[in-house]
Design an enzyme around this catalytic site. Structure first.
Site, PDB file in Angstrom:
ATOM      1  N   GLY A   1      58.145  41.486  24.958  1.00 53.15           N
ATOM      2  CA  GLY A   1      57.691  42.823  25.372  1.00 53.15           C
ATOM      3  C   GLY A   1      58.760  43.867  25.093  1.00 53.15           C
TER       4      GLY A   1
ATOM      5  N   ARG B   1      45.653  59.226  53.151  1.00 57.07           N
ATOM      6  CA  ARG B   1      45.136  57.955  52.644  1.00 57.07           C
ATOM      7  C   ARG B   1      46.224  56.905  52.551  1.00 57.07           C
ATOM      8  NH1 ARG B   1      42.183  60.484  47.563  1.00 57.07           N
ATOM      9  NH2 ARG B   1      40.194  60.996  48.525  1.00 57.07           N
TER      10      ARG B   1
ATOM     11  N   ASP C   1      61.131  43.221  33.329  1.00 52.54           N
ATOM     12  CA  ASP C   1      60.918  42.357  34.505  1.00 52.54           C
ATOM     13  C   ASP C   1      62.203  41.977  35.237  1.00 52.54           C
ATOM     14  OD1 ASP C   1      58.188  42.252  34.183  1.00 52.54           O
ATOM     15  OD2 ASP C   1      58.253  40.502  32.868  1.00 52.54           O
TER      16      ASP C   1
ATOM     17  N   ARG D   1      54.936  38.864  19.056  1.00 55.19           N
ATOM     18  CA  ARG D   1      55.076  37.471  19.491  1.00 55.19           C
ATOM     19  C   ARG D   1      54.598  36.614  18.322  1.00 55.19           C
ATOM     20  NH1 ARG D   1      56.041  38.402  25.224  1.00 55.19           N
ATOM     21  NH2 ARG D   1      55.008  40.321  25.801  1.00 55.19           N
TER      22      ARG D   1
ATOM     23  N   ARG E   1      70.975  50.753  18.063  1.00 51.83           N
ATOM     24  CA  ARG E   1      71.940  51.744  17.560  1.00 51.83           C
ATOM     25  C   ARG E   1      73.367  51.256  17.734  1.00 51.83           C
ATOM     26  NH1 ARG E   1      74.885  55.613  20.203  1.00 51.83           N
ATOM     27  NH2 ARG E   1      75.536  57.412  18.935  1.00 51.83           N
TER      28      ARG E   1
ATOM     29  N   GLN F   1      54.535  51.639  32.727  1.00 53.47           N
ATOM     30  CA  GLN F   1      55.861  51.191  33.194  1.00 53.47           C
ATOM     31  C   GLN F   1      56.762  50.733  32.058  1.00 53.47           C
ATOM     32  OE1 GLN F   1      55.030  48.637  37.015  1.00 53.47           O
ATOM     33  NE2 GLN F   1      53.171  48.846  35.823  1.00 53.47           N
ATOM     34  N   ARG F   2      56.190  50.466  30.892  1.00 52.23           N
ATOM     35  CA  ARG F   2      56.997  49.960  29.777  1.00 52.23           C
ATOM     36  C   ARG F   2      57.682  51.064  28.986  1.00 52.23           C
ATOM     37  NH1 ARG F   2      57.141  44.976  28.429  1.00 52.23           N
ATOM     38  NH2 ARG F   2      55.397  43.595  28.828  1.00 52.23           N
TER      39      ARG F   2
ATOM     40  N   THR G   1      64.248  43.209  28.941  1.00 52.96           N
ATOM     41  CA  THR G   1      62.897  43.051  29.505  1.00 52.96           C
ATOM     42  C   THR G   1      62.829  43.826  30.812  1.00 52.96           C
ATOM     43  OG1 THR G   1      61.328  41.499  30.508  1.00 52.96           O
ATOM     44  CG2 THR G   1      63.599  40.794  30.480  1.00 52.96           C
TER      45      THR G   1
ATOM     46  N   ASP H   1      63.493  35.601  27.903  1.00 50.40           N
ATOM     47  CA  ASP H   1      63.909  34.191  27.817  1.00 50.40           C
ATOM     48  C   ASP H   1      63.175  33.434  26.702  1.00 50.40           C
ATOM     49  OD1 ASP H   1      61.576  34.374  29.272  1.00 50.40           O
ATOM     50  OD2 ASP H   1      62.090  32.769  30.672  1.00 50.40           O
TER      51      ASP H   1
ATOM     52  N   ASP I   1      63.920  39.373  34.799  1.00 50.10           N
ATOM     53  CA  ASP I   1      63.731  37.977  35.219  1.00 50.10           C
ATOM     54  C   ASP I   1      64.610  37.002  34.418  1.00 50.10           C
ATOM     55  OD1 ASP I   1      62.438  38.260  32.833  1.00 50.10           O
ATOM     56  OD2 ASP I   1      60.613  37.230  33.421  1.00 50.10           O
TER      57      ASP I   1
ATOM     58  N   ARG J   1      54.303  39.443  36.968  1.00 50.59           N
ATOM     59  CA  ARG J   1      53.374  38.333  37.203  1.00 50.59           C
ATOM     60  C   ARG J   1      54.058  37.198  37.955  1.00 50.59           C
ATOM     61  NH1 ARG J   1      50.189  37.529  31.649  1.00 50.59           N
ATOM     62  NH2 ARG J   1      51.266  39.424  31.095  1.00 50.59           N
TER      63      ARG J   1
ATOM     64  N   LYS K   1      51.808  58.768  61.370  1.00 55.07           N
ATOM     65  CA  LYS K   1      52.114  58.887  59.943  1.00 55.07           C
ATOM     66  C   LYS K   1      50.811  59.170  59.220  1.00 55.07           C
ATOM     67  CE  LYS K   1      54.725  56.736  57.040  1.00 55.07           C
ATOM     68  NZ  LYS K   1      55.348  55.665  56.253  1.00 55.07           N
TER      69      LYS K   1
ATOM     70  N   HIS L   1      50.739  49.694  31.668  1.00 54.73           N
ATOM     71  CA  HIS L   1      51.734  49.834  30.600  1.00 54.73           C
ATOM     72  C   HIS L   1      52.545  51.122  30.651  1.00 54.73           C
ATOM     73  CE1 HIS L   1      49.737  46.348  28.717  1.00 54.73           C
ATOM     74  NE2 HIS L   1      50.987  46.092  28.432  1.00 54.73           N
TER      75      HIS L   1
HETATM   76  P1  ATP Z   1      59.064  39.083  27.798  1.00 51.96           P
HETATM   77  O1  ATP Z   1      59.873  38.663  29.008  1.00 51.96           O
HETATM   78  O2  ATP Z   1      59.031  40.549  27.617  1.00 51.96           O
HETATM   79  O3  ATP Z   1      57.711  38.422  27.729  1.00 51.96           O
HETATM   80  P2  ATP Z   1      60.042  37.064  25.993  1.00 51.96           P
HETATM   81  O4  ATP Z   1      61.131  37.064  24.995  1.00 51.96           O
HETATM   82  O5  ATP Z   1      60.167  36.070  27.120  1.00 51.96           O
HETATM   83  O6  ATP Z   1      59.898  38.550  26.506  1.00 51.96           O
HETATM   84  P3  ATP Z   1      57.900  35.528  24.778  1.00 51.96           P
HETATM   85  O7  ATP Z   1      56.549  35.953  24.318  1.00 51.96           O
HETATM   86  O8  ATP Z   1      57.995  34.435  25.779  1.00 51.96           O
HETATM   87  O9  ATP Z   1      58.632  36.858  25.252  1.00 51.96           O
HETATM   88  O10 ATP Z   1      58.747  35.044  23.492  1.00 51.96           O
HETATM   89  C1  ATP Z   1      58.871  35.875  22.359  1.00 51.96           C
HETATM   90  C2  ATP Z   1      58.814  35.035  21.107  1.00 51.96           C
HETATM   91  O11 ATP Z   1      59.896  34.095  21.115  1.00 51.96           O
HETATM   92  C3  ATP Z   1      57.578  34.173  20.971  1.00 51.96           C
HETATM   93  O12 ATP Z   1      56.473  34.872  20.434  1.00 51.96           O
HETATM   94  C4  ATP Z   1      58.039  33.094  20.011  1.00 51.96           C
HETATM   95  O13 ATP Z   1      58.013  33.548  18.680  1.00 51.96           O
HETATM   96  C5  ATP Z   1      59.493  32.911  20.441  1.00 51.96           C
HETATM   97  N1  ATP Z   1      59.572  31.759  21.352  1.00 51.96           N
HETATM   98  C6  ATP Z   1      59.196  31.699  22.657  1.00 51.96           C
HETATM   99  N2  ATP Z   1      59.364  30.459  23.171  1.00 51.96           N
HETATM  100  C7  ATP Z   1      59.842  29.698  22.154  1.00 51.96           C
HETATM  101  C8  ATP Z   1      60.207  28.314  22.032  1.00 51.96           C
HETATM  102  N3  ATP Z   1      60.123  27.457  23.040  1.00 51.96           N
HETATM  103  N4  ATP Z   1      60.671  27.904  20.817  1.00 51.96           N
HETATM  104  C9  ATP Z   1      60.779  28.746  19.780  1.00 51.96           C
HETATM  105  N5  ATP Z   1      60.443  30.052  19.833  1.00 51.96           N
HETATM  106  C10 ATP Z   1      59.979  30.533  20.994  1.00 51.96           C
END
Ligand code: ATP
Length: 333
Positions: free
Chosen positions: A13, A164, A129, A74, A23, A264-265, A127, A105, A131, A173, A215, A262
């Site tokens: 994302g 309200r 999130d 993705r 940059r 928020q993005r 990201t 991740d 997370d 999520r 309130k 969205h």
């Molecule tokens: P966000 O937290 O915003 O969703 P993210 O990096 O976790 O970001 P993902 O969709 O999980 O988003 O992963 C991004 C891309 O990384 C995937 O579309 C895929 O190409 C690659 N990827 C994810 N998991 C794996 C994996 N286990 N092995 C190889 N490539 C991966």
């Protein structure tokens, strides 16, 4: 080091501040004698060999923009042995010495598979999130939380005028960081997080108390991962509608729902995100320069650090207990 070329891509994302990171990779890479290329559309673009050159002009006007000029995508194909081979081949053909991956991740799992094939890789957490383990903050989180707080400020005008209750659904999520931080920052009357059981009777008791205390309006922040149907975002089955229906019936109050979605993005990154992005990117380039691979840069207690990606991927990012406690003390959790 034979090649002087490095490449940067954004994956997963998009998050505000990714452009500031791109940059900074460009500027710091140039300063360290590298030729810096971009890869469009994350790992999908890597498979296709979508390398692009940067120039001072293309980097001139991006630090303040949300999204990512490199585009994000993705790629399921990249997860297959064939996709990985193609990406590896394109990196070799382009003579890339090191690859910087900005994303979440999942993107780091992708970076790790390339590193296992001998490509020098460094990850930058980006990201909204927040997370990602082993870093206190990810690029984009601060901007996203500010966006929520600004939206709630505006909702309050109407909530107050019409007396309200507003239920505001925010992203998250699996992770309640955005809900927790924004809920505290905007003085929410209740915050519902995916990590904690949702006690709607307690929420109603709190709101009753607020009404007794004269309130005139209330704000409830709900993370999208709280109950509801995970496939039903923005619909009547989503978390926020379920919470609002419950509250509305219990309190016989006109309860309204706002799903920020969205919104928020996007948006211009905050100063905090621009600085974080620049610091992390500069360290990422240094690591490549030092020949270090398979590492993620991050920030811990205000210091820039780097951690093995393998270590990052072993952990799950949990909420900071101190902020949960703060939410409880403020009567919102
Ligand atoms: P966000 O937290 O915003 O969703 P993210 O990096 O976790 O970001 P993902 O969709 O999980 O988003 O992963 C991004 C891309 O990384 C995937 O579309 C895929 O190409 C690659 N990827 C994810 N998991 C794996 C994996 N286990 N092995 C190889 N490539 C991966």
């Amino acid at each position: 080091m034979n090649s002087r070329k490095i490449a940067v891509l954004t994956s997963g994302g998009d998050a505000p501040g990714m452009n500031a990171a791109i940059r900074a990779v460009y500027q710091c890479g140039q300063a360290m004698g590298f030729e810096v290329l971009g890869v469009e559309r994350g790992f999908h673009g890597l498979i296709k060999g979508s390398f692009v050159s940067f120039s001072p002009q293309t980097m001139d006007d991006i630090v303040h923009r949300g999204g990512t000029v490199l585009k994000s995508a993705r790629s399921e194909e990249f997860k297959t042995p064939d996709g990985l081979n193609k990406a590896w081949q394109k990196l070799k053909e382009a003579d890339i010495y090191g690859l910087i991956v900005i994303g979440g991740d999942g993107s780091f799992r992708g970076a790790q598979t390339l590193e296992e094939r001998g490509i020098l890789t460094v990850g930058i957490p980006g990201t909204i999130d927040n997370d990602i383990p082993c870093t206190d903050f990810s690029i984009g989180f601060d901007t996203a939380v500010n966006t929520i707080v600004n939206a709630v400020n505006q909702l309050r005008d109407t909530a107050l005028s019409h007396e309200r209750i507003y239920v505001v659904e925010v992203m998250g999520r699996h992770s309640g960081w955005m809900a927790l931080y924004s809920g505290i920052a905007c003085g929410a009357d209740a915050i519902l997080l995916p990590e904690l059981p949702a006690d709607l009777s307690l929420v109603c008791d709190r709101l009753r108390q607020s009404i007794l205390m004269k309130k005139t309006h209330s704000i409830v922040i709900v993370a999208e991962g709280v109950g509801g149907d995970p496939q039903a975002r923005n619909t009547e089955q989503s978390s926020a509608f379920q919470v609002a229906n419950f509250i509305g019936k219990e309190l016989n109050n006109e309860t309204r729902v706002t799903i920020l979605g969205h919104l928020q993005r996007g948006g211009n990154p905050t100063v905090a995100d621009r600085i974080l992005a620049s610091q992390l990117a500069s360290r990422a380039v240094e690591l490549i320069y030092e020949g270090q691979s398979g590492r993620m840069v991050g920030v811990q207690k205000g210091q820039v650090v780097d951690i093995p990606i393998s270590e990052v991927l072993k952990h799950k990012r949990t909420l900071d207990e101190r902020f949960i406690r703060l939410g409880e003390l403020l009567g919102a959790i």
